[in-house]
Design a protein around this motif. Structure first.
Motif, mmCIF file in Angstrom:
data_model
loop_
_atom_site.group_PDB
_atom_site.id
_atom_site.type_symbol
_atom_site.label_atom_id
_atom_site.label_comp_id
_atom_site.label_asym_id
_atom_site.label_seq_id
_atom_site.Cartn_x
_atom_site.Cartn_y
_atom_site.Cartn_z
ATOM 1 N N LYS A 182 0.812 -1.220 0.000
ATOM 2 C CA LYS A 182 0.000 0.000 0.000
ATOM 3 C C LYS A 182 0.844 1.269 0.000
ATOM 4 O O LYS A 182 0.293 2.368 -0.191
ATOM 5 C CB LYS A 182 -0.937 0.016 1.217
ATOM 6 C CG LYS A 182 -2.029 -1.044 1.149
ATOM 7 C CD LYS A 182 -2.952 -0.951 2.358
ATOM 8 C CE LYS A 182 -4.114 -1.935 2.253
ATOM 9 N NZ LYS A 182 -5.024 -1.856 3.424
ATOM 10 N N ASN A 183 2.158 1.144 0.193
ATOM 11 C CA ASN A 183 3.017 2.329 0.298
ATOM 12 C C ASN A 183 4.227 2.227 -0.632
ATOM 13 O O ASN A 183 5.339 1.893 -0.182
ATOM 14 C CB ASN A 183 3.487 2.503 1.740
ATOM 15 C CG ASN A 183 2.362 2.873 2.694
ATOM 16 O OD1 ASN A 183 2.057 4.041 2.880
ATOM 17 N ND2 ASN A 183 1.748 1.864 3.287
ATOM 18 N N PRO A 184 4.042 2.540 -1.911
ATOM 19 C CA PRO A 184 5.169 2.500 -2.852
ATOM 20 C C PRO A 184 6.335 3.391 -2.428
ATOM 21 O O PRO A 184 7.496 3.032 -2.640
ATOM 22 C CB PRO A 184 4.550 2.999 -4.168
ATOM 23 C CG PRO A 184 3.082 2.729 -4.031
ATOM 24 C CD PRO A 184 2.786 2.917 -2.569
ATOM 25 N N ALA A 185 6.024 4.533 -1.817
ATOM 26 C CA ALA A 185 7.083 5.440 -1.382
ATOM 27 C C ALA A 185 7.933 4.792 -0.296
ATOM 28 O O ALA A 185 9.162 4.950 -0.267
ATOM 29 C CB ALA A 185 6.484 6.751 -0.866
ATOM 30 N N LEU A 186 7.297 4.047 0.587
ATOM 31 C CA LEU A 186 8.028 3.353 1.643
ATOM 32 C C LEU A 186 8.917 2.263 1.048
ATOM 33 O O LEU A 186 10.071 2.099 1.474
ATOM 34 C CB LEU A 186 7.045 2.734 2.645
ATOM 35 C CG LEU A 186 7.660 1.948 3.810
ATOM 36 C CD1 LEU A 186 8.543 2.852 4.660
ATOM 37 C CD2 LEU A 186 6.558 1.317 4.673
ATOM 38 N N ARG A 187 8.404 1.557 0.044
ATOM 39 C CA ARG A 187 9.231 0.545 -0.631
ATOM 40 C C ARG A 187 10.465 1.195 -1.237
ATOM 41 O O ARG A 187 11.576 0.660 -1.160
ATOM 42 C CB ARG A 187 8.429 -0.155 -1.741
ATOM 43 C CG ARG A 187 7.261 -0.952 -1.239
ATOM 44 C CD ARG A 187 6.840 -2.020 -2.252
ATOM 45 N NE ARG A 187 6.522 -1.493 -3.571
ATOM 46 C CZ ARG A 187 5.331 -1.092 -3.960
ATOM 47 N NH1 ARG A 187 4.310 -1.110 -3.108
ATOM 48 N NH2 ARG A 187 5.122 -0.662 -5.191
ATOM 49 N N SER A 188 10.279 2.346 -1.847
ATOM 50 C CA SER A 188 11.389 3.050 -2.478
ATOM 51 C C SER A 188 12.409 3.527 -1.438
ATOM 52 O O SER A 188 13.622 3.379 -1.622
ATOM 53 C CB SER A 188 10.860 4.242 -3.277
ATOM 54 O OG SER A 188 11.912 4.946 -3.889
ATOM 55 N N GLU A 189 11.924 4.083 -0.336
ATOM 56 C CA GLU A 189 12.819 4.577 0.720
ATOM 57 C C GLU A 189 13.646 3.437 1.306
ATOM 58 O O GLU A 189 14.869 3.545 1.468
ATOM 59 C CB GLU A 189 11.999 5.238 1.828
ATOM 60 C CG GLU A 189 11.378 6.579 1.444
ATOM 61 C CD GLU A 189 10.374 7.062 2.487
ATOM 62 O OE1 GLU A 189 10.346 6.461 3.592
ATOM 63 O OE2 GLU A 189 9.622 8.005 2.194
ATOM 64 N N MET A 190 12.980 2.340 1.620
ATOM 65 C CA MET A 190 13.691 1.201 2.194
ATOM 66 C C MET A 190 14.675 0.612 1.197
ATOM 67 O O MET A 190 15.799 0.236 1.544
ATOM 68 C CB MET A 190 12.689 0.128 2.645
ATOM 69 C CG MET A 190 11.923 0.488 3.891
ATOM 70 S SD MET A 190 10.837 -0.869 4.451
ATOM 71 C CE MET A 190 10.479 -0.328 6.125
ATOM 72 N N GLY A 191 14.249 0.556 -0.059
ATOM 73 C CA GLY A 191 15.125 0.033 -1.097
ATOM 74 C C GLY A 191 16.379 0.862 -1.260
ATOM 75 O O GLY A 191 17.489 0.317 -1.411
ATOM 76 N N ASN A 192 16.232 2.173 -1.231
ATOM 77 C CA ASN A 192 17.400 3.054 -1.364
ATOM 78 C C ASN A 192 18.361 2.896 -0.186
ATOM 79 O O ASN A 192 19.585 2.918 -0.360
ATOM 80 C CB ASN A 192 16.946 4.514 -1.471
ATOM 81 C CG ASN A 192 16.324 4.831 -2.821
ATOM 82 O OD1 ASN A 192 16.633 4.180 -3.821
ATOM 83 N ND2 ASN A 192 15.439 5.809 -2.855
ATOM 84 N N ARG A 193 17.815 2.721 1.004
ATOM 85 C CA ARG A 193 18.683 2.485 2.171
ATOM 86 C C ARG A 193 19.424 1.155 2.021
ATOM 87 O O ARG A 193 20.587 1.031 2.403
ATOM 88 C CB ARG A 193 17.854 2.478 3.459
ATOM 89 C CG ARG A 193 17.242 3.828 3.817
ATOM 90 C CD ARG A 193 16.616 3.794 5.205
ATOM 91 N NE ARG A 193 15.763 4.954 5.425
ATOM 92 C CZ ARG A 193 14.440 4.904 5.547
ATOM 93 N NH1 ARG A 193 13.823 3.741 5.467
ATOM 94 N NH2 ARG A 193 13.737 5.997 5.738
#
Length: 223
Positions: A182-193
């Motif tokens: 439900k949170n693509p932005a969270l997936r992106s943030e975690m992925g970048n970390r």
């Protein structure tokens, strides 16, 4: 040998190293192209599980919640990548008619591509050392949902680079997956970390660390 007997120094390196030239993040355009190449669409929500199917890897925990997750994630596909040595997983999928959700991909030479196109990397292992498949997923910029064990906790920072769930709690596991869906932005943030974190586990660093260790041992043997 007598000299080595008294040489009690302990060396530590961060795993065997991951080839970051092979496992790396890709652009949205490249991800879309790879999905088409591998038979998936941009709309598919892909969870990859890279591991031999056995009791310790515990893939059955996720598979048993596939139908429940599908009700929330209509385009869900669970990709089981690895040799099958545990019939119970396939037997369960056949019994529950889950082949529209769960795919048995077997041994693959394109694990890098399958990891690059995934939305979540998953592991429910009961025990782990320092799992290379998780480091590879991190290097590809993928958030990780994994069980609470020593190896996973050495890599994944809970709620920062992914989610760590109790192997006794299916709810913790499904809640983490749904939250990331439900949170693509969270997936992106975690992925970048994860991309930054994976750099310390690169093959180059591991090789350099081993070279230092062998150099030290050779010097000691000459004393």
């Amino acid at each position: 040998m007598k000299k080595q007997k008294n040489h009690s120094k302990i060396y530590k390196i961060d795993g065997v190293g991951v080839n970051l030239s092979r496992f790396h993040s890709v652009s949205a355009e490249e991800k879309s192209r790879l999905r088409v190449e591998l038979g998936y669409s941009d709309g598919d929500f892909l969870i990859t599980v890279v591991a031999e199917l056995n009791k310790n890897k515990n893939q059955i925990m996720l598979v048993q919640k596939a139908r429940e997750l599908k009700a929330i994630i209509p385009t869900l596909k669970i990709l089981l990548i690895g040799k099958e040595t545990l019939p119970i997983v396939r037997e369960y999928v056949e019994k529950e008619n889950l082949f529209d959700i769960v795919q048995f991909l077997g041994y693959r030479n394109d694990v890098d591509k399958l990891t690059m196109i995934s939305d979540i990397a998953f592991s429910a292992s009961l025990r782990e050392g320092l799992p290379v498949n998780i480091i590879e997923a991190m290097a590809c910029g993928i958030p990780v949902v994994c069980s609470d064990n020593r190896g996973h906790c050495s890599l994944v920072i809970d709620k920062e680079t992914g989610f760590i769930f109790s192997p006794k709690s299916e709810k913790e596991m499904t809640d983490a997956i749904v939250l990331l869906y439900k949170n693509p932005a969270l997936r992106s943030e975690m992925g970048n970390r994860n991309i930054d974190r994976a750099k310390s586990f690169s093959l180059d660093i591991a090789l350099n660390s081993m070279a230092v260790i062998y150099g030290d041992l050779i010097s000691f043997s000459k004393e």
